[in-house]
Design an enzyme around this catalytic site. Structure first.
Site, PDB file in Angstrom:
ATOM      1  N   TRP A  99      -4.934   9.747  22.858  1.00  0.00           N
ATOM      2  CA  TRP A  99      -4.949   9.793  21.393  1.00  0.00           C
ATOM      3  C   TRP A  99      -6.266  10.349  20.881  1.00  0.00           C
ATOM      4  O   TRP A  99      -6.294  11.112  19.909  1.00  0.00           O
ATOM      5  CB  TRP A  99      -4.631   8.419  20.795  1.00  0.00           C
ATOM      6  CG  TRP A  99      -3.283   7.953  21.237  1.00  0.00           C
ATOM      7  CD1 TRP A  99      -3.001   6.888  22.035  1.00  0.00           C
ATOM      8  CD2 TRP A  99      -2.018   8.580  20.957  1.00  0.00           C
ATOM      9  NE1 TRP A  99      -1.644   6.807  22.265  1.00  0.00           N
ATOM     10  CE2 TRP A  99      -1.022   7.821  21.625  1.00  0.00           C
ATOM     11  CE3 TRP A  99      -1.628   9.701  20.221  1.00  0.00           C
ATOM     12  CZ2 TRP A  99       0.337   8.158  21.564  1.00  0.00           C
ATOM     13  CZ3 TRP A  99      -0.275  10.029  20.162  1.00  0.00           C
ATOM     14  CH2 TRP A  99       0.683   9.269  20.822  1.00  0.00           C
ATOM     15  N   ASP A 166      -9.596   4.985  14.644  1.00  0.00           N
ATOM     16  CA  ASP A 166      -8.146   4.883  14.785  1.00  0.00           C
ATOM     17  C   ASP A 166      -7.870   3.478  15.325  1.00  0.00           C
ATOM     18  O   ASP A 166      -8.168   3.182  16.477  1.00  0.00           O
ATOM     19  CB  ASP A 166      -7.671   5.970  15.766  1.00  0.00           C
ATOM     20  CG  ASP A 166      -6.196   5.844  16.137  1.00  0.00           C
ATOM     21  OD1 ASP A 166      -5.537   4.895  15.664  1.00  0.00           O
ATOM     22  OD2 ASP A 166      -5.709   6.686  16.916  1.00  0.00           O
ATOM     23  N   LYS A 190       2.864  -0.905  15.260  1.00  0.00           N
ATOM     24  CA  LYS A 190       2.585  -1.853  16.343  1.00  0.00           C
ATOM     25  C   LYS A 190       2.422  -3.262  15.766  1.00  0.00           C
ATOM     26  O   LYS A 190       3.272  -4.116  15.959  1.00  0.00           O
ATOM     27  CB  LYS A 190       1.355  -1.425  17.146  1.00  0.00           C
ATOM     28  CG  LYS A 190       1.645  -0.197  18.012  1.00  0.00           C
ATOM     29  CD  LYS A 190       0.665   0.846  17.768  1.00  0.00           C
ATOM     30  CE  LYS A 190       0.732   2.151  18.475  1.00  0.00           C
ATOM     31  NZ  LYS A 190       1.811   2.585  19.267  1.00  0.00           N
TER      32      LYS A 190
HETATM   33  C1  PLP Z   1      -4.115   4.578  19.357  1.00  0.00           C
HETATM   34  C2  PLP Z   1      -3.039   5.469  18.827  1.00  0.00           C
HETATM   35  N1  PLP Z   1      -3.351   6.456  17.967  1.00  0.00           N
HETATM   36  C3  PLP Z   1      -2.414   7.270  17.456  1.00  0.00           C
HETATM   37  C4  PLP Z   1      -1.100   7.163  17.806  1.00  0.00           C
HETATM   38  C5  PLP Z   1      -0.098   8.119  17.227  1.00  0.00           C
HETATM   39  O1  PLP Z   1       0.571   7.482  16.205  1.00  0.00           O
HETATM   40  P1  PLP Z   1       1.793   8.145  15.415  1.00  0.00           P
HETATM   41  O2  PLP Z   1       2.932   8.201  16.362  1.00  0.00           O
HETATM   42  O3  PLP Z   1       1.987   7.175  14.279  1.00  0.00           O
HETATM   43  O4  PLP Z   1       1.381   9.491  14.949  1.00  0.00           O
HETATM   44  C6  PLP Z   1      -0.709   6.146  18.685  1.00  0.00           C
HETATM   45  C7  PLP Z   1       0.714   5.983  19.060  1.00  0.00           C
HETATM   46  O5  PLP Z   1       1.096   5.219  19.904  1.00  0.00           O
HETATM   47  C8  PLP Z   1      -1.706   5.284  19.217  1.00  0.00           C
HETATM   48  O6  PLP Z   1      -1.372   4.307  20.070  1.00  0.00           O
END
Ligand code: PLP
Length: 357
Positions: A99, A166, A190
């Site tokens: 991520w 994030d 989550k």
């Molecule tokens: C730490 C983290 N950041 C970003 C994301 C991406 O999120 P999204 O699917 O809402 O774009 C995730 C998805 O699992 C994640 O775990």
């Protein structure tokens, strides 16, 4: 059979939250209309937004000079919106996995990215520490909990430049000093809501640091000034988010959920460390309370598929590790009851009795 929901996201929500959402789908606030078919520009929905705002502030001790917004598009939308808004020259990113890398990739479209630290050398099994943050950066970006690898920052970083985190997979699972951050954001699927809404908590002065003229939908100013109502917000997930915040408050807020999360994680990590068939993948001090990763120990590798089937027969759902890590991942989000962790531990013990050499 009772199912134990260890899904990494979208993931478990509290039973009463789902029940209340189901009721509102049938009849929202006694209006005779479904929550799925109301206008977002109504008094009743204004009240939902207001209550969510107030509860979020109360639960996370968000200071008054921060604004909360809710947008569609997921956390991934913020990966490009953050640099679009704030990256004029150079930003710092900490690379702690998939991520973080995706955020870095988007940031490079807008300016220079300095990767301040990385744990890629050891397949992201630790959180880099002790790195310097140059004072000339527009901001520094971290991923506070790395959902795929099961690593988590356990302390708020101090930064001389605006700190952006994030927190998709650990928001409201532990106390956070919001005042140390310029912005906290994440997908809500989550710990807060079903998929479809992403939140951001933005310090007001950041709106004066927007570096370029942007399309209205991309500018954070638009969404702050319009209270997330510039366009149609994700009505249903926001309603469920509000219900989750109510539930969290009713059980004792962040201190209580943090206590429960620590207790659940200790139960499972203790078993992983004790049981000769399994081993953890993350250095102990950086282990996540939310995503607990483990693999078969040396000499037992060929039992992985058998354990997966054994666990499935006993009601475990979603424990397959991400393909980049392998093995198993038990996501123990806020709403997961301790009894589910106990069931997984019992399952690991039973499996070990069957196979111990
Ligand atoms: C730490 C983290 N950041 C970003 C994301 C991406 O999120 P999204 O699917 O809402 O774009 C995730 C998805 O699992 C994640 O775990």
């Amino acid at each position: 059979m009772k199912k134990h929901n260890f899904n990494a996201g979208p993931s478990i929500l509290a039973d009463e939250v789902i029940e209340n959402a189901a009721k509102a789908i049938l009849d929202f606030n006694g209006s005779g209309l479904s929550l799925l078919s109301i206008s977002h520009r109504t008094k009743d929905f204004d009240a939902v937004m207001e209550e969510a705002d107030q509860l979020f502030r109360e639960l996370l001790h968000i200071p008054d000079n921060y604004k909360i917004i809710y947008l569609g598009g997921g956390a991934s939308t913020y990966f490009y919106e953050i640099p679009a808004n704030f990256l004029g020259k150079k930003a710092g990113y900490v690379n702690t996995g998939v991520w973080a890398k995706k955020a870095i990739k988007e940031a490079k479209r807008y300016g220079e990215v300095e990767v301040l630290a990385s744990s890629e050398d050891k397949n992201f099994t630790y959180i880099p520490k002790g790195f310097a943050i140059p004072a000339d950066l527009d901001y520094v970006h971290i991923t506070s909990n790395n959902t795929i690898y099961g690593t988590e920052y356990h302390e708020d970083l101090s930064s001389p430049v605006p700190l952006i985190a994030d927190m998709s997979s650990d928001i409201l699972s532990r106390p956070v000093d919001v005042s140390k951050y310029a912005m906290i954001y994440g997908g809500a699927q989550k710990n807060l809501a079903p998929a479809g809404v992403a939140f951001a908590i933005i310090r007001e002065d950041m709106l004066d640091k927007i570096v370029r003229d942007l399309p209205s939908m991309v500018s954070f100013r638009t969404h702050v000034e319009n209270n997330s109502m510039f366009n149609t917000p994700p009505v249903f997930p926001i309603y469920v988010l509000k219900e989750t915040l109510r539930w969290l408050k009713s059980i004792g807020g962040v201190p209580e959920i943090y206590r429960r999360n620590q207790e659940k994680a200790a139960l499972l990590y203790d078993e992983i460390d004790r049981n000769p068939l399994f081993r953890g993948t993350v250095v102990k001090e950086d282990r996540s309370l939310m995503n607990i990763c483990f693999v078969m120990a040396e000499g037992y590798e060929d039992l992985a598929d058998e354990f997966m089937a054994f666990a499935k027969e006993r009601g475990m759902v979603g424990i397959k590790g991400h393909r980049l890590v392998g093995g198993f991942r038990a996501s123990c989000y806020n709403a997961l009851p301790k009894s589910s962790v106990e069931a997984l531990v019992a399952c690991m013990q039973e499996f070990a009795e069957k196979h111990a050499k």
